[in-house]
Design a protein around this motif. Structure first.
Motif: not given
Length: 204
Positions: A132, A57, A83-85, A25, A128, A155-156
């Motif tokens: 979410q 995101s 967002n991504e982890i 992120s 995460v 990953r997210a």
């Protein structure tokens, strides 16, 4: 007939993807030439779908991946909850088993059920999932948005799919992904089911 159809995609390729460098992120990278090509191929395959809303995101690689749809005038929102982890101190570094045994140890511990453990300086899968959930609750609370497009991160996305489909988080790695892959989900009002799984047929 499902009440809501969700087209869930991962962003297109970036140079850091190509180089094997961790993007979380905190790394706001852009699509590379291949990533832009992937975004265009997805647009060509799905421009006929009448999306009511686009969600991304807060990171530019996710927005760029759906920009052709945004350019059509489809309403869109950005949510940092998608967002991504956060990979903590590993973000921006090249990861190989030889160079970072700790990173691979953490992935293994998550696979063994320790999904509450955050990576050093970063997030855990459970953290995460918790950020979410308000975003998905918002999306599901809008019945007028029957067909939506969501663009997020590898990953997210694994975390999201695991809890949406009622898998324990330690099984998140069963949800494979590629750049600009598609998961097509249907929501009946009480449950989700998957119509397309890690689909990249649009990339030809």
């Amino acid at each position: 007939m499902s009440l809501k159809k969700i087209y869930l995609i991962r962003h297109g390729q970036t140079d850091l993807n190509l180089q094997g460098i961790v993007q979380g992120s905190g790394v706001d990278s852009s699509l590379n030439e291949t990533g832009r090509w992937q975004a265009d191929k997805f647009f060509q395959a799905y421009q006929h779908v009448k999306f009511d809303k686009i969600y991304t995101s807060a990171l530019q690689r996710s927005v760029q991946s759906v920009q052709p749809f945004i350019d059509l005038g489809i309403p869109f929102e950005q949510h940092a909850g998608l967002n991504e982890i956060c990979w903590g101190h590993r973000e921006g570094t090249r990861i190989t088993p030889e160079e970072d045994a700790y990173y691979y140890e953490m992935l293994e511990r998550w696979n063994q059920g320790e999904t509450h453990l955050p990576i050093e300086g970063g997030e855990s899968p459970e953290q995460v999932a918790e950020r979410q959930k308000p975003v998905m609750e918002l999306i599901l609370s809008r019945p007028e948005e029957q067909t939506i497009l969501i663009c997020m991160h590898g990953r997210a996305m694994r975390v999201l799919l695991a809890w949406l489909l009622h898998y324990p988080l330690y099984q998140m790695d069963r949800f494979t992904h590629h750049n600009l892959c598609l998961y097509e989900l249907n929501h009946t009002g009480t449950m989700f089911w998957v119509e397309k799984f890690d689909d990249v047929s649009h990339l030809g």
